[in-house]
Design an enzyme around this catalytic site. Structure first.
Site, PDB file in Angstrom:
ATOM      1  N   TYR A 126      46.657  42.433 -77.848  1.00 15.78           N
ATOM      2  CA  TYR A 126      46.754  41.120 -76.909  1.00 15.78           C
ATOM      3  C   TYR A 126      46.373  40.012 -77.842  1.00 15.78           C
ATOM      4  O   TYR A 126      46.896  38.813 -77.681  1.00 15.78           O
ATOM      5  CB  TYR A 126      46.003  41.343 -75.715  1.00 15.78           C
ATOM      6  CG  TYR A 126      46.294  40.237 -74.671  1.00 15.78           C
ATOM      7  CD1 TYR A 126      47.590  40.219 -74.015  1.00 15.78           C
ATOM      8  CD2 TYR A 126      45.253  39.268 -74.517  1.00 15.78           C
ATOM      9  CE1 TYR A 126      47.855  39.322 -72.979  1.00 15.78           C
ATOM     10  CE2 TYR A 126      45.587  38.257 -73.760  1.00 15.78           C
ATOM     11  CZ  TYR A 126      46.643  38.241 -72.827  1.00 15.78           C
ATOM     12  OH  TYR A 126      46.738  37.394 -71.735  1.00 15.78           O
ATOM     13  N   LYS A 133      48.246  36.661 -79.229  1.00 22.45           N
ATOM     14  CA  LYS A 133      47.839  35.310 -78.668  1.00 22.45           C
ATOM     15  C   LYS A 133      47.203  34.406 -79.892  1.00 22.45           C
ATOM     16  O   LYS A 133      47.719  33.029 -79.796  1.00 22.45           O
ATOM     17  CB  LYS A 133      46.786  35.524 -77.818  1.00 22.45           C
ATOM     18  CG  LYS A 133      47.270  36.017 -76.529  1.00 22.45           C
ATOM     19  CD  LYS A 133      48.556  35.551 -76.035  1.00 22.45           C
ATOM     20  CE  LYS A 133      49.057  36.454 -74.865  1.00 22.45           C
ATOM     21  NZ  LYS A 133      50.374  36.196 -74.348  1.00 22.45           N
TER      22      LYS A 133
END
Length: 234
Positions: free
Chosen positions: A138, A142
Site C-alpha cells: 500500500y 502511494k
C-alpha cells in the site's frame, strides 16, 4: 470565489471508486455543486446525478474502452484504491503486491494518461486530481502516486492542466476505517499522536477535493494536501 452550489455546473467529472466510502462522498459533493458525475467501479450504485460504469480498473484495455465510450470529461478524481490484510514485509505475497499496485498505482496512471491526452488534443483545461487515496504494498503504491503526481504536474502544466494529490489520515467513517480502527484500544495510539485528537471524516476529505477541483486552487499543482489532523507533525 465560486458560488456555493454551482462551482461545477454542467461539468462532466469522472470519479473512480464512487460506489462507497470516500468516493461516494466525493460524488455526492460534486453533484451538490452542479456536476454530472461518471463513476467507474465494479459495484453499481444508484445515486442522483451519477452514472455508474462497471469496470475492473485493473484491466488496462477494458478501462480504456470505457473511457473511449464515455467521451471527454472535464475533470478527473482518481479515488479508487484498496487496502490489504497486514503482513510483515518479508511475508508479503507477490499476489498481494500485484493486486495493490494494479489498483492503487497502475489504474490511476492509465486513466490519468488517457484523460490528459484527450484534454491536450482538445486544447481544454483539466484540473486533474489524483488521490490516491501499514502495509508495504500500500505504501509503495502511494509513494509512487506522489511522484507520479509531480511528474504529471511538471509535464502537463504547460497545457494548463493541474495535478494534485490529497493524503488523508485515518478516515473513520468508511468501511475500511471502521474495520481497522473502531476498536478504541487500537485507535488510542494514533489518536494520541494526532494534535487535533481525532480521526478524519469523509466530509473533510470531500471539502479538500472540491477545493482542488475548483478555480479557488487555480495556482496549485504538483502539491500534496495532507488532511491528518497534524499526525505527521508528531
Amino acid at each position: 470565489m465560486d458560488k456555493k452550489g454551482s462551482r461545477f455546473s454542467g461539468k462532466r467529472i469522472l470519479v473512480t471508486g464512487a460506489s462507497n466510502g470516500i468516493g461516494k462522498g466525493i460524488a455526492e459533493g460534486l453533484v451538490s455543486e452542479g456536476a454530472n458525475v461518471i463513476n467507474f467501479d465494479l459495484k453499481k450504485v444508484d445515486m442522483p446525478g451519477v452514472t455508474t460504469i462497471q469496470v475492473d480498473l485493473t484491466d488496462w484495455d477494458a478501462t480504456r474502452k470505457c473511457l473511449k465510450d464515455i467521451g471527454s470529461v472535464d475533470m478527473l478524481v482518481n479515488n479508487a484504491g484498496i487496502a490489504h490484510p497486514p503482513a510483515d514485509f518479508v511475508d508479503t505475497e507477490k499476489a498481494i503486491l500485484d493486486k495493490v499496485l494494479a489498483t492503487d498505482l497502475m489504474a490511476p496512471f492509465n486513466i490519468g494518461q488517457y484523460v490528459a491526452k484527450d484534454m491536450i488534443d482538445r486544447g481544454k483545461v483539466l484540473p486533474a486530481f489524483c488521490t490516491a487515496s501499514q502495509y508495504s504494498p500500500y505504501y509503495i503504491a502511494k509513494a509512487g502516486m506522489q511522484m507520479m503526481t509531480k511528474c504529471m504536474a511538471l509535464e502537463l502544466g504547460p497545457h494548463n492542466i493541474r495535478v494534485n494529490t490529497i493524503n488523508p489520515g485515518i478516515v473513520i467513517d468508511t468501511g475500511i476505517g471502521q474495520e481497522h480502527w473502531s476498536d478504541e484500544r487500537k485507535a488510542a495510539g494514533p489518536k494520541s499522536r494526532t494534535p487535533l485528537g481525532r480521526f478524519t471524516t469523509v466530509k473533510e476529505v470531500v471539502g479538500a477535493v472540491l477545493y482542488l477541483l475548483s478555480d479557488d486552487s487555480s495556482m496549485t499543482t504538483g502539491s500534496a494536501l495532507i488532511i491528518d489532523g497534524g499526525y505527521l507533525c508528531s
